[in-house]
Scaffold this motif. Structure first.
Motif, PDB file in Angstrom:
ATOM      1  N   TRP A  94      -3.711  14.250   3.162  1.00 24.37           N
ATOM      2  CA  TRP A  94      -3.354  13.898   1.787  1.00 24.37           C
ATOM      3  C   TRP A  94      -4.293  14.695   0.827  1.00 24.37           C
ATOM      4  CZ3 TRP A  94      -3.013  10.182   5.515  1.00 24.37           C
ATOM      5  CH2 TRP A  94      -1.860   9.634   5.839  1.00 24.37           C
ATOM      6  N   THR A  95      -4.239  15.019  -0.531  1.00 24.15           N
ATOM      7  CA  THR A  95      -4.787  15.491  -1.137  1.00 24.15           C
ATOM      8  C   THR A  95      -4.937  14.767  -2.541  1.00 24.15           C
ATOM      9  OG1 THR A  95      -4.546  17.796  -0.383  1.00 24.15           O
ATOM     10  CG2 THR A  95      -5.427  17.707  -2.565  1.00 24.15           C
ATOM     11  N   TRP A 128      -7.868  11.719   3.623  1.00 19.06           N
ATOM     12  CA  TRP A 128      -7.774  12.383   2.194  1.00 19.06           C
ATOM     13  C   TRP A 128      -8.895  13.721   2.086  1.00 19.06           C
ATOM     14  CZ3 TRP A 128      -4.359  11.683  -1.732  1.00 19.06           C
ATOM     15  CH2 TRP A 128      -3.499  10.558  -1.378  1.00 19.06           C
ATOM     16  N   ASP A 154      -1.355  14.742  -3.846  1.00 22.70           N
ATOM     17  CA  ASP A 154      -0.421  13.558  -3.620  1.00 22.70           C
ATOM     18  C   ASP A 154      -0.912  12.524  -4.632  1.00 22.70           C
ATOM     19  OD1 ASP A 154       0.919  14.114  -0.997  1.00 22.70           O
ATOM     20  OD2 ASP A 154      -1.162  14.630  -0.708  1.00 22.70           O
ATOM     21  N   ASP A 162      -1.821   4.994  -3.549  1.00 29.41           N
ATOM     22  CA  ASP A 162      -1.406   5.491  -2.104  1.00 29.41           C
ATOM     23  C   ASP A 162      -0.350   4.604  -2.013  1.00 29.41           C
ATOM     24  OD1 ASP A 162      -0.645   6.665   0.144  1.00 29.41           O
ATOM     25  OD2 ASP A 162      -2.421   5.972   1.073  1.00 29.41           O
ATOM     26  N   ASN A 179       0.179   8.761  -8.856  1.00 27.39           N
ATOM     27  CA  ASN A 179       0.480   9.205  -7.717  1.00 27.39           C
ATOM     28  C   ASN A 179       1.575  10.461  -7.909  1.00 27.39           C
ATOM     29  OD1 ASN A 179       2.661   7.615  -8.273  1.00 27.39           O
ATOM     30  ND2 ASN A 179       2.098   6.324  -6.401  1.00 27.39           N
ATOM     31  N   GLN A 180       2.217  11.238  -6.914  1.00 31.34           N
ATOM     32  CA  GLN A 180       2.896  12.256  -7.308  1.00 31.34           C
ATOM     33  C   GLN A 180       4.385  11.646  -7.520  1.00 31.34           C
ATOM     34  OE1 GLN A 180       4.389  14.645  -3.827  1.00 31.34           O
ATOM     35  NE2 GLN A 180       3.429  16.178  -4.614  1.00 31.34           N
TER      36      GLN A 180
END
Length: 281
Positions: free
Chosen positions: A3-4, A35, A92, A116, A163-164
């Motif tokens: 994840w980024t 991450w 993300d 997250d 978050n996204q």
């Protein structure tokens, strides 16, 4: 699986601050397992060497395995810089960072851990107002940090994250004065988190600049109320009330006097500015 976290950093003539900001960011504690970090610095409308200074940290970022990208735009516009950063971001989790902010090492991994989750979420750290150079800024700051907006919740000034799923709530950033307020009010209080890790944020220096910035903050809130009235239901800034104000006045009488004087001066036509950026260091 990887994840980024994308850190988007708009910077307009921030040569005096970008190095310290970048060094603090690069001293972040290890990210949670799986991450990686993507840092996007958008130097917009700069007449100084902000972009070159930002690029000088590329090797240090790569040594950590971080992507480090500097985008230079001709026009100075914070909404434009935010949009350019978002276009390049793949995160993300997205962190929006001002160039004069110093993040503590624990802040980035704590924001990632808190955001997250699949449902929309917004987060921020615990602000610490940097010690001002002028007496009036120091005195104003000592009172200002006691206000509920600063001491509680997730105020978002200087650095905020989402978050996204949260970022999907709107498209491009519009030409608004207060991007941090707009972002925060796109989330209900129950969707916002405040992590323990701190970040250092400076107030502007001197009475005139305090008035200018305070007025611009008020104008930003009024603009959002006019353009996006549906967001106001997410504002959880409870008024202090007479008793709360009186208690703070007793604890910080000189700070209260300075704060009240600035608030009164905001209502005068003096110290006005039409710039998208307000700087008074």
């Amino acid at each position: 699986m990887t994840w980024t976290v994308s850190i988007i950093l708009p910077a307009h003539n921030e040569a005096d601050y970008i190095d310290a900001c970048a060094r603090a960011l690069l001293q972040s504690d290890p990210l949670p397992d799986g991450w990686r970090a993507q840092v996007i610095i958008v130097a917009n409308g700069c007449s100084d060497d902000t972009g070159a200074r930002a690029s000088a940290h590329t090797s240090a970022a790569e040594a950590r395995g971080w992507e480090w990208r500097v985008i230079e735009l001709d026009q100075g516009s914070k909404p434009g810089a935010l949009n350019a950063g978002d276009t390049a971001a793949v995160g993300d989790v997205r962190v929006y960072l001002d160039a004069d902010v110093l993040m503590s090492p624990a802040l980035l991994p704590q924001l990632i851990a808190g955001l997250d989750r699949p449902e929309p979420a917004y987060g921020g750290g615990s602000p610490v107002v940097s010690r001002g150079h002028s007496w009036i800024t120091r005195t104003y700051g000592r009172f200002w940090v006691t206000l509920p907006f600063v001491a509680q919740g997730s105020p978002g000034f200087g650095v905020f994250a989402m978050n996204q799923a949260g970022r999907a709530r709107w498209g491009d950033w519009s030409q608004i004065i207060s991007d941090d307020t707009f972002a925060r009010l796109n989330f209900a209080p129950a969707e916002r988190i405040r992590v323990e890790a701190a970040y250092h944020w400076p107030l502007v220096e001197g009475f005139r600049n305090l008035v200018r910035v305070r007025r611009r903050q008020n104008e930003g809130v009024a603009q959002i109320a006019k353009l996006y009235p549906e967001l106001l239901c997410n504002d959880d800034n409870a008024p202090m009330g007479v008793s709360g104000l009186f208690q703070r006045m007793l604890r910080h009488p000189v700070g209260f006097l300075v704060y009240a004087t600035v608030a009164l001066a905001v209502k005068t036509p003096l110290f006005r500015t039409t710039s998208d950026w307000v700087r008074g260091r």
